[in-house]
Write a protein that holds these residues in place. Structure first.
Motif, PDB file in Angstrom:
ATOM      1  N   CYS A 153      -4.230  10.952 -12.118  1.00  0.00           N
ATOM      2  CA  CYS A 153      -2.951  10.724 -11.755  1.00  0.00           C
ATOM      3  C   CYS A 153      -2.760   9.237 -11.835  1.00  0.00           C
ATOM      4  O   CYS A 153      -3.606   8.385 -11.094  1.00  0.00           O
ATOM      5  N   VAL A 154      -1.676   8.892 -12.782  1.00  0.00           N
ATOM      6  CA  VAL A 154      -1.338   7.330 -12.608  1.00  0.00           C
ATOM      7  C   VAL A 154      -0.399   7.033 -11.520  1.00  0.00           C
ATOM      8  O   VAL A 154       0.560   7.666 -11.521  1.00  0.00           O
ATOM      9  N   VAL A 155      -0.839   6.016 -10.736  1.00  0.00           N
ATOM     10  CA  VAL A 155       0.151   5.620  -9.789  1.00  0.00           C
ATOM     11  C   VAL A 155       0.485   4.135  -9.866  1.00  0.00           C
ATOM     12  O   VAL A 155      -0.572   3.408 -10.050  1.00  0.00           O
ATOM     13  N   ARG A 156       1.845   3.715  -9.996  1.00  0.00           N
ATOM     14  CA  ARG A 156       2.058   2.388 -10.169  1.00  0.00           C
ATOM     15  C   ARG A 156       2.312   1.580  -8.773  1.00  0.00           C
ATOM     16  O   ARG A 156       2.931   2.324  -7.797  1.00  0.00           O
ATOM     17  N   ALA A 157       2.089   0.401  -8.733  1.00  0.00           N
ATOM     18  CA  ALA A 157       2.028  -0.227  -7.126  1.00  0.00           C
ATOM     19  C   ALA A 157       3.486  -0.151  -6.853  1.00  0.00           C
ATOM     20  O   ALA A 157       3.334   0.124  -5.604  1.00  0.00           O
ATOM     21  N   GLU A 158       4.505  -0.180  -7.523  1.00  0.00           N
ATOM     22  CA  GLU A 158       5.876  -0.327  -7.263  1.00  0.00           C
ATOM     23  C   GLU A 158       6.295   1.018  -6.662  1.00  0.00           C
ATOM     24  O   GLU A 158       7.308   1.169  -5.870  1.00  0.00           O
ATOM     25  N   GLN A 159       5.526   2.157  -7.043  1.00  0.00           N
ATOM     26  CA  GLN A 159       5.701   3.429  -6.283  1.00  0.00           C
ATOM     27  C   GLN A 159       5.027   3.769  -4.962  1.00  0.00           C
ATOM     28  O   GLN A 159       5.477   4.805  -4.458  1.00  0.00           O
ATOM     29  N   ILE A 160       4.178   3.018  -4.527  1.00  0.00           N
ATOM     30  CA  ILE A 160       3.420   3.219  -3.261  1.00  0.00           C
ATOM     31  C   ILE A 160       4.137   2.396  -2.176  1.00  0.00           C
ATOM     32  O   ILE A 160       4.979   1.208  -2.083  1.00  0.00           O
ATOM     33  N   VAL A 161       4.696   3.310  -1.226  1.00  0.00           N
ATOM     34  CA  VAL A 161       5.546   2.867   0.038  1.00  0.00           C
ATOM     35  C   VAL A 161       4.480   2.823   1.215  1.00  0.00           C
ATOM     36  O   VAL A 161       3.304   3.327   1.288  1.00  0.00           O
ATOM     37  N   ALA A 162       5.065   2.161   2.226  1.00  0.00           N
ATOM     38  CA  ALA A 162       3.958   1.796   3.485  1.00  0.00           C
ATOM     39  C   ALA A 162       3.523   3.074   3.973  1.00  0.00           C
ATOM     40  O   ALA A 162       2.362   3.150   4.323  1.00  0.00           O
ATOM     41  N   ASP A 163       4.613   3.997   4.693  1.00  0.00           N
ATOM     42  CA  ASP A 163       4.231   4.901   5.419  1.00  0.00           C
ATOM     43  C   ASP A 163       5.039   6.133   5.517  1.00  0.00           C
ATOM     44  O   ASP A 163       5.745   6.015   4.629  1.00  0.00           O
ATOM     45  N   VAL A 164       4.634   7.022   6.287  1.00  0.00           N
ATOM     46  CA  VAL A 164       5.489   8.279   6.025  1.00  0.00           C
ATOM     47  C   VAL A 164       7.250   8.204   6.304  1.00  0.00           C
ATOM     48  O   VAL A 164       7.817   8.740   5.299  1.00  0.00           O
ATOM     49  N   PRO A 165       7.689   7.290   7.218  1.00  0.00           N
ATOM     50  CA  PRO A 165       9.195   7.410   7.118  1.00  0.00           C
ATOM     51  C   PRO A 165       9.823   6.840   5.878  1.00  0.00           C
ATOM     52  O   PRO A 165      10.760   7.372   5.290  1.00  0.00           O
ATOM     53  N   ASP A 166       8.966   5.649   5.255  1.00  0.00           N
ATOM     54  CA  ASP A 166       9.511   5.532   3.822  1.00  0.00           C
ATOM     55  C   ASP A 166       9.724   6.610   2.968  1.00  0.00           C
ATOM     56  O   ASP A 166      10.327   6.562   2.067  1.00  0.00           O
ATOM     57  N   ALA A 167       8.380   7.205   2.864  1.00  0.00           N
ATOM     58  CA  ALA A 167       8.219   8.302   1.937  1.00  0.00           C
ATOM     59  C   ALA A 167       9.471   9.382   2.049  1.00  0.00           C
ATOM     60  O   ALA A 167      10.152  10.105   1.053  1.00  0.00           O
ATOM     61  N   ILE A 168       9.814   9.883   3.417  1.00  0.00           N
ATOM     62  CA  ILE A 168      10.833  10.618   3.730  1.00  0.00           C
ATOM     63  C   ILE A 168      12.097  10.135   3.198  1.00  0.00           C
ATOM     64  O   ILE A 168      12.825  11.003   2.724  1.00  0.00           O
TER      65      ILE A 168
END
Length: 219
Positions: A153-168
């Protein structure tokens, strides 16, 4: 009365019972306070990426950090001479391995015969080391990431959020597409039988996560 008609009758009675109306039982809807933080905590992007890599490694997945310019070379080395299923929009060009596009959809037997699957992701969560797949063109349908034994799985740095509220907050936008969402935290594993950890029961036994940024070195 058919099962579908009976269900409709039951649901209609439930809705009627819950609907506001006259009498002592009826009550106004209770307002739910939403004062908790829902997204947006300031975080150092470099620390967010570092935390994600640490958490993913904790799940016994292999983490590779690479510069965008070196992505194809790294993936080609990992999947050399393999038969690899890729979604409609692969995260990089196929070099050194046989890529089989899931279009039209491959059969379960064809997926089971693949050595690996290569996908992108919708987003990733640093706090939990979780990868989110949403059925979009870079992720592919859910089946292609569950049947093959090895998932890259390729994950780009800008796709990573800090924690669960940001993901929601991001998932609320994805929800409007009505596509299924899959959360991946490490290789598939279970300890249901005598508390013995067994990997590869419900999905890929091997997970390689390639984290791509402007400047990075492979680990």
């Amino acid at each position: 009365m058919s099962a579908g008609a009976a269900r409709d009758v039951v649901l209609a009675r439930v809705r009627a019972a819950l609907a506001p109306g006259p009498g002592p039982v009826a009550a106004a809807p209770v307002a739910i306070p939403r004062t908790y933080r829902q997204a947006g905590r300031a975080s150092d992007p470099a620390q967010v990426v570092e935390r994600f890599c640490e958490r993913v490694a904790d799940y016994r997945a292999q983490v590779h950090r690479v510069a965008a310019a070196d992505l194809e070379t790294l993936v080609a080395g990992m999947l050399a001479d393999h038969r690899v299923v890729v979604p409609a929009a692969p995260p990089c060009a196929a070099r050194g391995f046989a890529a089989e596009r899931d279009d039209p959809p491959l059969t379960p037997r064809e997926l089971d015969g693949a050595d690996a699957v290569l996908t992108g992701c919708a987003l990733a969560v640093a706090q939990t080391g979780t990868i989110v797949l949403d059925g979009s063109a870079p992720c592919g349908r859910r089946a292609i990431t569950l049947v093959p034994d090895h998932h890259v799985c390729v994950v780009r740095a800008e796709q990573i959020v800090a924690d669960v509220p940001d993901a929601i907050a991001v998932l609320r936008r994805i929800e409007a597409t009505r596509r299924p969402i899959t959360l991946v935290s490490g290789p598939s594993a279970t300890s249901d039988i005598e508390l013995e950890r067994v990997e590869g029961v419900h999905g890929p036994r091997l997970l390689d996560v390639v984290v791509v940024s402007a400047e990075a070195t492979d680990r």
